[in-house]
Motif scaffolding. Structure first.
Motif, short mmCIF file in Angstrom:
data_model
loop_
_atom_site.label_atom_id
_atom_site.label_comp_id
_atom_site.label_asym_id
_atom_site.label_seq_id
_atom_site.Cartn_x
_atom_site.Cartn_y
_atom_site.Cartn_z
N ILE A 38 -3.98 9.14 -5.06
CA ILE A 38 -3.96 8.19 -6.20
C ILE A 38 -4.80 8.72 -7.37
CG2 ILE A 38 -4.55 5.84 -6.98
CD1 ILE A 38 -2.24 5.54 -5.16
N PRO A 52 -1.25 -1.93 8.09
CA PRO A 52 -0.18 -1.71 7.11
C PRO A 52 1.06 -1.18 7.85
CG PRO A 52 -2.25 -0.78 6.33
CD PRO A 52 -2.48 -1.18 7.75
N PRO A 54 -4.12 7.75 0.38
CA PRO A 54 -4.12 7.30 -1.01
C PRO A 54 -5.42 7.64 -1.75
CG PRO A 54 -3.50 5.49 0.43
CD PRO A 54 -3.81 6.65 1.30
N VAL A 94 -2.99 -2.18 -8.97
CA VAL A 94 -2.69 -1.67 -10.30
C VAL A 94 -3.85 -0.79 -10.75
CG1 VAL A 94 -2.39 -2.32 -12.72
CG2 VAL A 94 -1.23 -3.62 -10.92
N LEU A 129 0.85 -1.20 0.00
CA LEU A 129 0.00 0.00 0.00
C LEU A 129 0.88 1.24 0.00
CD1 LEU A 129 -2.56 -1.38 2.59
CD2 LEU A 129 -3.10 -0.83 0.21
N LEU A 130 0.66 2.09 -0.96
CA LEU A 130 1.50 3.28 -1.14
C LEU A 130 1.19 4.33 -0.09
CD1 LEU A 130 3.63 4.65 -2.94
CD2 LEU A 130 1.76 5.42 -4.42
N LYS A 178 -14.48 -4.44 2.33
CA LYS A 178 -14.64 -4.34 3.78
C LYS A 178 -16.01 -3.86 4.21
CE LYS A 178 -11.69 -0.17 3.98
NZ LYS A 178 -10.98 -0.36 2.69
N GLU A 227 -11.49 -8.53 3.35
CA GLU A 227 -10.79 -7.28 3.67
C GLU A 227 -11.39 -6.63 4.92
OE1 GLU A 227 -11.42 -5.05 -0.19
OE2 GLU A 227 -9.24 -4.98 -0.03
N GLY A 228 -10.60 -5.86 5.61
CA GLY A 228 -11.11 -5.06 6.72
C GLY A 228 -11.55 -5.87 7.92
N GLY A 232 -6.67 -7.46 7.54
CA GLY A 232 -7.32 -6.43 8.35
C GLY A 232 -6.57 -6.15 9.62
N TYR A 233 -7.04 -5.14 10.35
CA TYR A 233 -6.33 -4.70 11.55
C TYR A 233 -6.21 -5.81 12.58
CZ TYR A 233 -7.22 0.01 9.64
OH TYR A 233 -7.29 1.12 8.84
N GLU A 279 -3.75 -6.43 -8.25
CA GLU A 279 -5.13 -6.15 -7.84
C GLU A 279 -5.74 -5.05 -8.70
OE1 GLU A 279 -5.72 -5.28 -3.74
OE2 GLU A 279 -4.64 -7.05 -3.05
N GLN A 305 -2.74 2.25 -15.59
CA GLN A 305 -1.57 1.43 -15.90
C GLN A 305 -1.94 0.27 -16.81
OE1 GLN A 305 -0.71 1.08 -11.41
NE2 GLN A 305 1.25 0.57 -12.36
N ASP A 359 -10.37 -6.43 -6.78
CA ASP A 359 -10.36 -5.72 -5.50
C ASP A 359 -11.74 -5.14 -5.20
OD1 ASP A 359 -9.27 -4.65 -3.22
OD2 ASP A 359 -7.88 -3.31 -4.24
N THR A 397 -9.33 -2.84 -9.32
CA THR A 397 -10.62 -2.49 -8.72
C THR A 397 -11.70 -2.55 -9.80
OG1 THR A 397 -9.55 -1.10 -7.10
CG2 THR A 397 -11.88 -0.70 -7.47
P1 C2E Z 1 -7.46 -1.22 -1.20
O1 C2E Z 1 -6.60 -1.76 -2.27
O2 C2E Z 1 -8.82 -1.80 -1.07
O3 C2E Z 1 -6.64 -1.40 0.16
C1 C2E Z 1 -7.22 -1.73 1.40
C2 C2E Z 1 -7.45 -0.51 2.24
O4 C2E Z 1 -8.14 -0.87 3.43
C3 C2E Z 1 -6.17 0.17 2.69
O5 C2E Z 1 -6.42 1.57 2.72
C4 C2E Z 1 -5.99 -0.37 4.10
O6 C2E Z 1 -5.19 0.45 4.92
C5 C2E Z 1 -7.42 -0.42 4.56
N1 C2E Z 1 -7.63 -1.39 5.64
C6 C2E Z 1 -6.97 -2.54 5.83
N2 C2E Z 1 -7.44 -3.22 6.90
C7 C2E Z 1 -8.43 -2.48 7.41
C8 C2E Z 1 -9.32 -2.66 8.55
O7 C2E Z 1 -9.27 -3.64 9.28
N3 C2E Z 1 -10.25 -1.68 8.74
C9 C2E Z 1 -10.31 -0.57 7.93
N4 C2E Z 1 -11.24 0.33 8.22
N5 C2E Z 1 -9.49 -0.37 6.87
C10 C2E Z 1 -8.56 -1.32 6.61
P2 C2E Z 1 -5.36 2.63 2.18
O8 C2E Z 1 -3.98 2.14 2.44
O9 C2E Z 1 -5.78 3.95 2.70
O10 C2E Z 1 -5.55 2.58 0.60
C11 C2E Z 1 -6.74 3.00 0.02
C12 C2E Z 1 -6.80 2.62 -1.43
O11 C2E Z 1 -5.81 3.32 -2.19
C13 C2E Z 1 -6.50 1.14 -1.67
O12 C2E Z 1 -7.64 0.38 -1.38
C14 C2E Z 1 -6.14 1.16 -3.12
O13 C2E Z 1 -7.29 1.14 -3.94
C15 C2E Z 1 -5.45 2.52 -3.28
N6 C2E Z 1 -3.99 2.29 -3.29
C16 C2E Z 1 -3.13 2.13 -2.26
N7 C2E Z 1 -1.86 1.93 -2.68
C17 C2E Z 1 -1.92 1.94 -4.05
C18 C2E Z 1 -0.95 1.78 -5.10
O14 C2E Z 1 0.24 1.52 -4.89
N8 C2E Z 1 -1.41 1.88 -6.40
C19 C2E Z 1 -2.74 2.11 -6.69
N9 C2E Z 1 -3.10 2.20 -7.97
N10 C2E Z 1 -3.67 2.25 -5.72
C20 C2E Z 1 -3.27 2.17 -4.42
#
Ligand code: C2E
Ligand code: MG
Ligand code: MG
Ligand code: MG
Length: 290
Positions: free
Chosen positions: A78, A264, A74, A119, A61-62, A204, A237-238, A258-259, A150, A123, A180, A152
């Motif tokens: 993003i 992360p 993000p 992804v 996760l970026l 989630k 997820e979540g 998930g947490y 992954e 891209q 995703d 979406t």
């Molecule tokens: P995603 O791919 O669905 O990633 C999962 C998100 O859920 C992450 O949010 C993560 O921190 C969050 N999460 C994980 N476990 C839990 C939990 O137990 N409870 C809750 N409430 N949240 C949880 P994050 O890191 O804020 O990323 C949000 C979105 O940004 C990602 O959703 C993804 O779509 C995008 N993203 C993140 N990194 C990248 C990347 O390198 N490239 C691209 N294209 N998109 C990215």
């Protein structure tokens, strides 16, 4: 609406519009310098098997920490990267970093793990994306089977055939592919039928209502069942609490994220996390001989 609000309402509206525009311009400007400033980082969130907690791998996760703006989520930056096309080099960087993490974990003795990378459809729609992804894995000497890409679902609207061909080509090279945020957005079942995914990630928002909400339980069970019948693995997820884990495990969900398992974390922390991860029910005594 604006008329009814009177002149004051209009002025207020204009102000907040221009404030928003200023904030946007600022975000874009800061974002341009982020790469060269070393302000991006890849965090990793662990995934484990639902039944016993065996490690699967992690999702990359970026993260962006800007000197002026602080941590920007993000979900905000993003889309901005996608708009400018910056997601193309940034996405390649994330994939490369993740490949290096695969190597590091292999060297640390964590076997057969899979690291997933988000992804962007921007891209995926680059005509050379398949080549680029294969090249990065090869340069980093990582077997594509150790990686999962992954996508979406909502983002594939419109370019069905091409997206499907690209995903097939990626699968043929060995990459895992996952859908995703399944369940939010459009025509989810159609996607499963048309695209060569290996994994389905249950959004989630479904997991949130478990175990109390009967409808969420029913939906989750049915989706997992369909995925199973189609030969797909599932990731919940979540997952934040035991009750959610239990419903997912009982429903046949393959993997959890998930947490509850782990937040992360910076790349430096992941090998140690895995080394110290006990699984869900490590027996306190040896299994009796059969
Ligand atoms: P995603 O791919 O669905 O990633 C999962 C998100 O859920 C992450 O949010 C993560 O921190 C969050 N999460 C994980 N476990 C839990 C939990 O137990 N409870 C809750 N409430 N949240 C949880 P994050 O890191 O804020 O990323 C949000 C979105 O940004 C990602 O959703 C993804 O779509 C995008 N993203 C993140 N990194 C990248 C990347 O390198 N490239 C691209 N294209 N998109 C990215
Ligand atoms: Mg994801
Ligand atoms: Mg996503
Ligand atoms: Mg997701």
């Amino acid at each position: 609406q604006a008329k009814a609000a009177g002149k004051g309402g209009m002025v207020k509206y204009d102000q907040s519009m221009s404030e928003r525009t200023t904030a946007r311009v600022r975000l874009f400007n800061r974002l341009r310098t982020a790469e060269s400033a070393g302000a991006f980082a890849v965090y990793y969130q662990p995934q484990v098997r639902a039944t016993d907690g065996r490690i699967r791998g992690a999702e990359a996760l970026l993260r962006w920490r800007d000197a002026e703006l602080g941590m920007v989520p993000p979900d905000q930056f993003i889309p901005a990267c996608e708009e400018t096309g910056q997601i193309i080099p940034v996405g390649e960087w994330v994939l490369r970093q993740t490949c290096r993490m695969v190597r590091r974990l292999e060297e640390a003795g964590v076997p057969d793990l899979i690291l997933s990378v988000n992804v962007s459809v921007v891209q995926l729609m680059q005509s050379d994306f398949v080549k680029t992804a294969a090249r990065i894995a090869e340069q980093e000497q990582v077997d594509p089977r150790r990686l999962e890409l992954e996508i979406t679902e909502s983002v594939m609207m419109g370019a069905y055939d091409e997206a499907s061909r690209r995903l097939r080509a990626l699968r043929d090279i060995g990459f895992n592919t996952s859908l995703d945020d399944f369940g939010v957005g459009y025509s989810s079942l159609t996607y499963l039928r048309q695209f060569p995914f290996s994994t389905l990630k249950l959004d989630k928002s479904f997991v949130k209502g478990l175990p109390e909400e009967r409808t969420d339980c029913a939906m989750v069970r049915s989706i997992i069942r369909i995925a199973e019948d189609l030969g797909l693995e599932t990731v919940g997820e979540g997952v934040e609490v035991d009750g959610q884990r239990d419903v997912l495990a009982e429903s046949g969900c393959t993997w959890l994220q998930g947490y509850l398992i782990g937040r992360p974390m910076p790349e430096a922390d992941l090998p140690g996390f895995f080394a110290g991860w006990p699984g869900f029910s490590a027996p306190a005594y040896p299994e009796p001989a059969q």
